[in-house]
Design a protein around this motif. Structure first.
Motif, PDB file in Angstrom:
ATOM      1  N   ASP A 120      24.805  62.598 -29.598  1.00 61.11           N
ATOM      2  CA  ASP A 120      23.505  63.014 -29.374  1.00 61.11           C
ATOM      3  C   ASP A 120      22.964  63.236 -28.708  1.00 61.11           C
ATOM      4  N   VAL A 121      22.728  61.938 -27.651  1.00 57.89           N
ATOM      5  CA  VAL A 121      23.061  62.496 -25.618  1.00 57.89           C
ATOM      6  C   VAL A 121      23.477  62.898 -24.965  1.00 57.89           C
ATOM      7  N   GLU A 122      24.462  63.043 -25.406  1.00 57.65           N
ATOM      8  CA  GLU A 122      25.478  64.180 -24.403  1.00 57.65           C
ATOM      9  C   GLU A 122      25.170  65.581 -24.497  1.00 57.65           C
ATOM     10  N   ALA A 123      24.754  65.746 -26.114  1.00 54.95           N
ATOM     11  CA  ALA A 123      24.518  66.909 -26.253  1.00 54.95           C
ATOM     12  C   ALA A 123      23.194  67.656 -25.588  1.00 54.95           C
ATOM     13  N   ALA A 124      22.368  66.736 -25.657  1.00 57.11           N
ATOM     14  CA  ALA A 124      21.100  67.585 -25.041  1.00 57.11           C
ATOM     15  C   ALA A 124      20.887  67.349 -23.675  1.00 57.11           C
ATOM     16  N   ALA A 125      22.378  67.579 -23.238  1.00 62.84           N
ATOM     17  CA  ALA A 125      22.106  67.475 -21.555  1.00 62.84           C
ATOM     18  C   ALA A 125      22.954  69.207 -21.232  1.00 62.84           C
ATOM     19  N   VAL A 126      23.548  69.215 -22.373  1.00 65.53           N
ATOM     20  CA  VAL A 126      23.893  71.406 -22.591  1.00 65.53           C
ATOM     21  C   VAL A 126      23.280  72.426 -22.542  1.00 65.53           C
ATOM     22  N   PRO A 127      22.322  72.348 -23.311  1.00 67.65           N
ATOM     23  CA  PRO A 127      21.495  73.897 -23.434  1.00 67.65           C
ATOM     24  C   PRO A 127      21.163  74.119 -22.247  1.00 67.65           C
ATOM     25  N   LEU A 128      20.376  74.240 -21.722  1.00 65.79           N
ATOM     26  CA  LEU A 128      19.665  74.415 -20.547  1.00 65.79           C
ATOM     27  C   LEU A 128      19.883  74.532 -19.762  1.00 65.79           C
ATOM     28  N   THR A 129      21.069  74.387 -18.928  1.00 61.35           N
ATOM     29  CA  THR A 129      21.680  73.413 -18.077  1.00 61.35           C
ATOM     30  C   THR A 129      22.626  74.504 -18.394  1.00 61.35           C
ATOM     31  N   ALA A 130      23.389  74.249 -19.216  1.00 59.27           N
ATOM     32  CA  ALA A 130      25.216  75.593 -19.523  1.00 59.27           C
ATOM     33  C   ALA A 130      24.842  76.946 -19.418  1.00 59.27           C
ATOM     34  N   LEU A 131      23.240  77.172 -19.851  1.00 58.67           N
ATOM     35  CA  LEU A 131      22.846  77.893 -20.686  1.00 58.67           C
ATOM     36  C   LEU A 131      23.010  79.016 -18.938  1.00 58.67           C
ATOM     37  N   THR A 132      22.073  78.628 -18.821  1.00 56.94           N
ATOM     38  CA  THR A 132      21.163  78.159 -16.489  1.00 56.94           C
ATOM     39  C   THR A 132      22.537  79.115 -16.097  1.00 56.94           C
ATOM     40  N   ILE A 133      23.566  78.323 -16.167  1.00 56.31           N
ATOM     41  CA  ILE A 133      25.168  78.699 -15.054  1.00 56.31           C
ATOM     42  C   ILE A 133      25.387  80.376 -16.126  1.00 56.31           C
ATOM     43  N   ILE A 134      25.669  80.476 -17.248  1.00 57.13           N
ATOM     44  CA  ILE A 134      26.359  81.336 -17.487  1.00 57.13           C
ATOM     45  C   ILE A 134      25.283  82.824 -17.031  1.00 57.13           C
ATOM     46  N   GLN A 135      23.437  82.240 -17.647  1.00 55.37           N
ATOM     47  CA  GLN A 135      22.965  83.625 -17.283  1.00 55.37           C
ATOM     48  C   GLN A 135      22.967  84.179 -15.587  1.00 55.37           C
ATOM     49  N   ALA A 136      23.340  82.336 -14.606  1.00 58.99           N
ATOM     50  CA  ALA A 136      23.244  82.985 -13.034  1.00 58.99           C
ATOM     51  C   ALA A 136      24.361  83.647 -12.699  1.00 58.99           C
TER      52      ALA A 136
END
Length: 336
Positions: A120-136
Motif C-alpha cells: 500500500d505504501v509503495e503504491a501511494a508513491a506512484v500515481p501523481l509522480t508517474a502520471l506527471t512523467i507520462i504527461q510530460a
C-alpha cells in the motif's frame, strides 16, 4: 470519518485541521474508496498557500490530498474491470481531491488496479509522480534514440522518470548525489553526473529534451544545454499561455498566464527552445499503462518516510523543509 481539512489559504502556514466529516456518497460514475494510504506531495502545500487558486479554485473548508490507494467499497454505475473489494490507486481529479480522509469518492475513469506486488505504501508513491512523467513525455513527443536530461534523478520523481523514459527508448542523462549513482544507472540512465563535483552546464550540450524537476535558477541553466529546437518541460517553473490553452482555461486566465509565463517563453526563445509547464491531471488509462510497466520491471518506488494519518502536519512539514530520498506517505489504521 476522520479527515484533514484546509480551512483557509495561508502563505505562511500549511497545517491542516483534523476534523470529522460525513462519509462521501459516490455520484454516478464514481466509486467509494476506503483509504489505505495517501501520498504527500509539494502540491499539497502549494494548495494550502493558495498558489494554485488560478488553476483550480477550491471552496473551503476542503479535505486535502491528491494521491490515494484504497479498497473499493461500492460503485455507482457501470465499471469495466473494477469491482468492490479491489485495491486501486489514483491521482484524484483536480476539482475533487480529498485523499487525506478515511473515505473518498473518486471518478471511475481516474482509477487503476494496483499491481499485486506493490505494498500500500509503495503504491501511494506512484500515481501523481508517474502520471506527471507520462504527461510530460506526451508534451515533449520524443522519439527513440533522443537524449533527455532529468534533473535531480535520485529523488522520487527522477527514480520513476528514468525507467519510464527508458521504456520509450530514450537515452537518459541525470544528476544527483554520488551515493545513488549505481541505483540510478540500474534504473536505465546512461550517464550520471555528481551534482557536487560536476556542472552539467559545462559538460552537456545538444540535448533533445529536459525534464526540469528543480525550477528556480536551474530552469534557464537547463535550457542552456538544449540543442536548437529542443524542449524543456518544467514541474517547478511558471505556467504560461501554452499551459493555459492546454488546460482549457478561460480567456482571462489564458491572458494572465501568458503574461505570467512571458519570462520563461522569452528565456526559451533566447535558447531557440520550447518551454512548457505541466500540472498533472488524473488519468486512469495512463495509470493502467504505468502499472503494467512497473509489473514488468518489478520496480519498487523509493520511500522516504511513512507517517500515520494523525501526523499529517509533520508529513507536510517534512515535504516543505526536508531533503527527500523518496516519497512521504500517510497510512490509515486498518479496520478489524
Amino acid at each position: 470519518m476522520k479527515s484533514a481539512q484546509l480551512l483557509k489559504y495561508d502563505k505562511q502556514n500549511t497545517e491542516l485541521a483534523l476534523r470529522d466529516a460525513p462519509r462521501p456518497e459516490p455520484r454516478p460514475g464514481q466509486a467509494l474508496l476506503r483509504v489505505l494510504a495517501a501520498g504527500v506531495n509539494p502540491l499539497d502545500n502549494m494548495i494550502s498557500r493558495g498558489e494554485v487558486k488560478l488553476i483550480t479554485p477550491y471552496d473551503l473548508p476542503l479535505i486535502a490530498g491528491n494521491e490515494v490507494v484504497g479498497l473499493i467499497e461500492s460503485i455507482n454505475g457501470p465499471a469495466r474491470e473494477l469491482t468492490p473489494g479491489q485495491r486501486v490507486f489514483a491521482r484524484l481529479p483536480l476539482r475533487s481531491i480529498g485523499a487525506f480522509a478515511e473515505y473518498v469518492a473518486v471518478d471511475l475513469d481516474a482509477l487503476a488496479p494496483v499491481p499485486d506486488y506493490l505494498s500500500d505504501v509503495e503504491a501511494a508513491a506512484v500515481p501523481l509522480t508517474a502520471l506527471t512523467i507520462i504527461q510530460a513525455l506526451d508534451i515533449m513527443k520524443p522519439t527513440a534514440g533522443e537524449t533527455i536530461f532529468i534533473s535531480g534523478g535520485t529523488g522520487g520523481v527522477g527514480t520513476m522518470a528514468i525507467p519510464i523514459a527508458a521504456s520509450r527508448g530514450l537515452r537518459i542523462i541525470t544528476n544527483g548525489s554520488a551515493e545513488n549513482k549505481e541505483r540510478v544507472l540500474a534504473l536505465g540512465a546512461e550517464r550520471f553526473l555528481d551534482y557536487k563535483t560536476q556542472d552539467y552546464t559545462t559538460l552537456l550540450s545538444g540535448i533533445d529534451h529536459v525534464l526540469d524537476t528543480l525550477g528556480g535558477a536551474e530552469t534557464e541553466k537547463q535550457m542552456s544545454i538544449l540543442k536548437a529546437g529542443g524542449h524543456l518541460v518544467s514541474l517547478r517553473g511558471m505556467p504560461n499561455g501554452a499551459f493555459a490553452a492546454r488546460m482549457g482555461l478561460s480567456r482571462p486566465k489564458r491572458l494572465l498566464f501568458t503574461l505570467a509565463g512571458r519570462k520563461f517563453d522569452r528565456m526559451a526563445k533566447r535558447h531557440r527552445a520550447t518551454y512548457d509547464f505541466i500540472f498533472v491531471e488524473s488519468n486512469g488509462a495512463q495509470l493502467r499503462g504505468v502499472a503494467a510497466l512497473l509489473t514488468q520491471l518489478q520496480l519498487h518506488p523509493s520511500i522516504d518516510t511513512v507517517y500515520p494519518f494523525e501526523r499529517i502536519n509533520e508529513a507536510l512539514h517534512k515535504i516543505a523543509t526536508g531533503r527527500s530520498r523518496g516519497k512521504t506517505v500517510l497510512t490509515f489504521a486498518k479496520e478489524d
